[in-house]
Design a protein around this motif. Structure first.
Motif, short mmCIF file in Angstrom:
data_model
loop_
_atom_site.label_atom_id
_atom_site.label_comp_id
_atom_site.label_asym_id
_atom_site.label_seq_id
_atom_site.Cartn_x
_atom_site.Cartn_y
_atom_site.Cartn_z
N GLY A 121 0.67 -1.20 -0.07
CA GLY A 121 0.02 -0.21 -0.06
C GLY A 121 0.76 1.07 -0.17
N ASN A 122 2.13 0.90 0.02
CA ASN A 122 3.10 2.26 0.12
C ASN A 122 3.94 2.35 -1.15
N GLU A 123 3.70 1.39 -2.06
CA GLU A 123 4.74 1.45 -3.15
C GLU A 123 4.50 2.27 -4.22
N LEU A 124 5.23 2.90 -4.93
CA LEU A 124 5.10 4.02 -5.74
C LEU A 124 5.26 3.43 -7.01
N TYR A 125 4.99 4.09 -8.40
CA TYR A 125 4.77 3.66 -9.50
C TYR A 125 6.13 2.62 -9.95
N ASP A 126 7.34 3.05 -9.81
CA ASP A 126 8.27 2.09 -9.89
C ASP A 126 8.58 0.88 -9.33
N HIS A 163 -12.02 -2.93 -18.60
CA HIS A 163 -11.57 -1.51 -18.25
C HIS A 163 -11.36 -0.74 -19.61
N ARG A 164 -11.66 0.39 -19.68
CA ARG A 164 -11.32 1.37 -20.74
C ARG A 164 -9.87 1.69 -20.53
N LYS A 165 -9.49 2.35 -21.70
CA LYS A 165 -8.12 2.80 -21.77
C LYS A 165 -7.81 3.90 -21.22
N ARG A 166 -6.69 4.11 -20.43
CA ARG A 166 -6.48 5.32 -19.71
C ARG A 166 -5.89 6.37 -20.52
N THR A 167 -6.35 7.80 -20.03
CA THR A 167 -5.69 8.77 -20.82
C THR A 167 -4.81 9.76 -20.08
N PRO A 168 -4.06 10.69 -20.69
CA PRO A 168 -3.34 11.45 -19.75
C PRO A 168 -4.28 12.25 -18.59
N GLU A 169 -5.24 12.47 -19.14
CA GLU A 169 -6.34 13.19 -18.30
C GLU A 169 -6.76 12.35 -16.95
N ASP A 170 -6.76 11.06 -16.91
CA ASP A 170 -6.84 10.28 -15.76
C ASP A 170 -5.82 10.62 -14.67
N SER A 171 -4.67 11.39 -14.81
CA SER A 171 -3.79 11.80 -14.00
C SER A 171 -3.87 12.91 -13.40
N ARG A 187 0.31 7.41 -6.75
CA ARG A 187 1.14 6.27 -6.54
C ARG A 187 1.42 5.75 -7.99
N VAL A 188 0.19 5.49 -8.68
CA VAL A 188 0.47 4.72 -10.11
C VAL A 188 0.74 5.72 -11.20
N CYS A 189 0.88 6.87 -11.24
CA CYS A 189 1.04 8.11 -12.25
C CYS A 189 2.40 7.77 -12.78
N ASP A 190 2.87 7.71 -13.86
CA ASP A 190 4.12 7.48 -14.43
C ASP A 190 4.60 8.88 -14.51
N PRO A 191 5.72 9.06 -13.81
CA PRO A 191 6.31 10.65 -13.89
C PRO A 191 6.94 11.03 -15.17
N GLN A 192 7.21 9.89 -16.00
CA GLN A 192 7.75 10.54 -17.10
C GLN A 192 6.63 10.56 -18.37
N ARG A 193 5.81 9.54 -18.60
CA ARG A 193 4.88 9.58 -19.74
C ARG A 193 3.45 10.11 -19.41
N PHE A 194 2.83 9.98 -18.13
CA PHE A 194 1.76 10.33 -17.73
C PHE A 194 1.65 10.85 -16.16
N PRO A 195 2.54 12.00 -16.04
CA PRO A 195 2.42 12.67 -14.66
C PRO A 195 1.24 13.02 -14.11
N ALA A 196 1.30 12.88 -12.76
CA ALA A 196 0.13 13.46 -12.11
C ALA A 196 0.16 15.09 -12.21
N TYR A 197 -0.94 15.67 -12.16
CA TYR A 197 -0.84 17.05 -12.35
C TYR A 197 -2.15 17.71 -11.74
N ILE A 198 -2.17 18.98 -11.48
CA ILE A 198 -3.37 19.85 -11.00
C ILE A 198 -3.26 21.09 -12.15
#
Length: 215
Positions: A121-126, A163-171, A187-198
């Motif tokens: 429950g504490n693992e990050l993406y990598d 499951h539908r295909k995820r898009t960058p907007e899902d981050s 935790r699951v946002c790929d920091p290189q390809r699909f980074p979390a954002y606000i």
């Protein structure tokens, strides 16, 4: 034994794992790691499809004794795209990896083997990737060693989910919600390809989550 592995994107994080698996098993098997079915030059024993975005037709599959897909869900539940990402976002700490036959209908083939992946429950993406990719390599090795003496099990079509295909907007994070309520998404946002954002005042800000060594 002749093994062909297809991973469509050499920049996908699993690709280096596949390269290492190929090197470790190069004395035992004749292995080709490709990015497209167009590069398949000859028939073989096993075709593995990992993060393969192409539709692999029956004419290609017939070149191999076995054409196998690795799918990170407890099939027939979780068919479709990025199932382990959806599972973590939805709060699951146990992932299931399925090894199944490739068929014309996506994720519909008979299942050879499943492997359970436990998260704290504490693992990050990598870290999640590492556990998943390690399990994928283990199932590939299992197939090479055991598939000729194993029996595949048909899926139960009445319990399938998709499951539908995820898009960058899902981050995208909701600035009006708490961090803890969105922690699994972070935790699951790929920091290189699909980074979390606000987005605030019409400006996008990427967010990267890193573990600290400080207690």
């Amino acid at each position: 034994m002749k093994i062909t592995v297809i991973c469509s994107n050499p920049k996908h994080p699993v690709y280096k794992y596949l390269e290492n698996w190929m090197q470790q098993n190069s004395q035992t098997y004749d292995i080709a790691l490709l990015t497209t079915v167009k590069d398949i030059k000859m028939a073989g024993d096993i075709l593995f499809l990992l993060s393969c975005s192409e539709i692999v037709r029956k004419s290609i599959r017939n070149l191999f004794s076995y054409s196998l897909v690795l799918h990170a869900s407890d099939l027939p539940e979780g068919k479709g795209w990025s199932p382990h990402i959806w599972d973590v976002v939805n709060g699951k700490n146990t992932l299931t990896l399925s090894l199944l036959n490739a068929e014309d209908r996506v994720d519909s083939g008979d299942i050879w083997q499943k492997k359970i992946i436990k998260l704290q429950g504490n693992e990050l993406y990598d870290e999640i990737n590492h556990k998943l990719f390690k399990a994928e390599l283990e199932l590939m090795s299992w197939a090479c060693e055991n598939i000729e003496n194993a029996i595949a099990t048909p899926q139960k079509s009445d319990v399938a989910s998709y499951h539908r295909k995820r898009t960058p907007e899902d981050s995208k994070l909701d600035v009006n919600q708490s961090i803890i309520s969105q922690f699994n998404l972070l935790r699951v946002c790929d920091p290189q390809r699909f980074p979390a954002y606000i987005e605030i005042n019409n400006q996008r800000y990427n967010i990267r989550l890193e573990k600290s060594d400080d207690k």
